[in-house]
Design an enzyme around this catalytic site. Structure first.
Site, PDB file in Angstrom:
ATOM      1  N   SER A 241     -29.558-103.047 -83.130  1.00  0.00           N
ATOM      2  CA  SER A 241     -30.114-102.081 -84.075  1.00  0.00           C
ATOM      3  C   SER A 241     -31.636-102.087 -84.180  1.00  0.00           C
ATOM      4  CB  SER A 241     -29.516-102.305 -85.469  1.00  0.00           C
ATOM      5  OG  SER A 241     -29.861-103.567 -85.984  1.00  0.00           O
ATOM      6  N   LYS A 286     -30.620-102.917 -95.295  1.00  0.00           N
ATOM      7  CA  LYS A 286     -31.836-102.822 -94.492  1.00  0.00           C
ATOM      8  C   LYS A 286     -32.938-102.075 -95.237  1.00  0.00           C
ATOM      9  CE  LYS A 286     -29.544-103.392 -90.052  1.00  0.00           C
ATOM     10  NZ  LYS A 286     -29.121-102.805 -88.763  1.00  0.00           N
TER      11      LYS A 286
END
EC number: 3.4.21.53
Length: 347
Positions: A241, A286
């Site tokens: 990611s 995140k």
């Protein structure tokens, strides 16, 4: 002691017993929380996150930060009930079934190995994406990723073999290898020129019928040969990611001036060699990690926008991206104050 007093004592003891049991009672869940945030333009443990040699680089400023998710629990360290309950009421934590992170069909070691492989592949793709965006030529290498058991390639071709020719014809991509195999009828032999452990080798492999034509029973992958060295150092971070942020960090170091204009930008997203940005997991954690690290802008994969806008922290601007080029243009627009800046919008 009165009956009421005795009842209170017993109730207290039961409460303590239940609390003690809850503290150690394992539950099949994993708690996800904001993990470390690393600036791709900075350093980790005294070493640059991105180091480039063999090509001119330029000083820069600001931050292009990758964000991560930390987890607690798992098959080898089960989450206890009380920790799970605390996670369920904490808006910064997501408690998910254990199988979401650790499928029963694979071991913890296999999950960790896969994360490491995905991180390595992500770094390769990120470098390719940045160099492609800068129109710096790179060489694509076709390799054998795996072979299928009891198929002709099993035992003849090996994972890591670099395929250079099929029947004497040089190939440039995976499709070229597949087309060369399909030219044969099932039962015929295909001649592969490969490089194995640095040495050239010719291997004859039979074909069988499959997928509407001839196959040899192998899975192919791609690697890249770059004209200079790009090394990425992120410690124990795994998974794919961070690809987008790696590519932007590499791009920034290879171009004059500061891409961010000195501001703090964070983001996430997988990346392909041709610059396409893909979705990721743990978007809520995140974003929180990005805000806590001082970011004011968060580059968000388009497919994650719906979830992101529902839980975006105050003070964090979501910028919608589908490609690396779009991300570069958006950051340029933020820096100069002109141009289109695509945003995540509420569904």
């Amino acid at each position: 002691m009165s009956r009421r007093g005795l009842t209170l004592v017993v109730a207290g003891l039961l409460t303590l017993a239940l609390g003690g049991a809850g503290a150690v009672l394992p539950v099949p869940y994993v708690a996800l929380s904001p993990g470390p945030t690393e600036d791709t333009l900075g350093s980790v443990k005294g070493k640059p996150v991105i180091s480039i040699s063999g090509h001119e680089t330029y000083p820069t400023s600001g931050k292009l930060s990758l964000v991560t998710v930390a987890y607690q629990g798992g098959p080898t360290a089960h989450l206890d009930l009380l920790t799970a309950l605390r996670g369920w009421v904490d808006p910064n934590v997501a408690v998910v079934p254990e199988e979401t992170i650790f499928p029963k069909t694979v071991t913890v070691k296999e999950v960790e190995e896969q994360n490491t492989q995905e991180m390595t592949g992500s770094q390769q793709d990120a470098t390719a994406a940045a160099l492609n965006e800068l129109k710096i030529p790179i060489e694509t290498i076709i390799v054998v990723a795996s072979t299928q058991k009891n198929r002709p390639a099993d035992g003849k071709l090996r994972p890591g073999d670099q395929i250079t020719k099929v029947d004497g014809t040089a190939i440039r991509d995976v499709d070229g290898v597949a087309a060369g195999v399909r030219k044969h009828k099932p039962g015929e032999q295909v001649k592969f020129d490969v490089i194995r452990d640095g040495k050239p080798l010719t291997v004859d492999v039979g074909t069988v019928e499959g997928n509407g034509g001839s196959i040899v029973g192998m899975v192919m992958g791609t690697r890249f040969k770059f004209p200079f060295n790009v090394n990425v150092n992120v410690g124990d971070v795994g998974g794919p990611s961070a690809g987008l942020m790696f590519s932007l960090g590499i791009y920034d170091k290879l171009t004059p001036g500061a891409l961010t204009g000195g501001t703090s930008i964070a983001g996430t997203g997988t990346i392909t060699a041709d610059g396409k940005v893909g979705p990721i997991g743990g978007i809520q954690q995140k974003m929180i990690g990005a805000r806590d690290a001082g970011a004011t802008v968060f580059l968000t994969p388009a497919d994650n926008c719906d979830d992101a806008v529902r839980s975006v922290p105050d003070g964090l601007r979501l910028v919608r991206v589908t490609t690396m080029r779009e991300a570069v243009h958006a950051i340029d627009a933020l820096r100069t104050g002109s141009g289109n800046i695509p945003a995540c919008k509420a569904p």
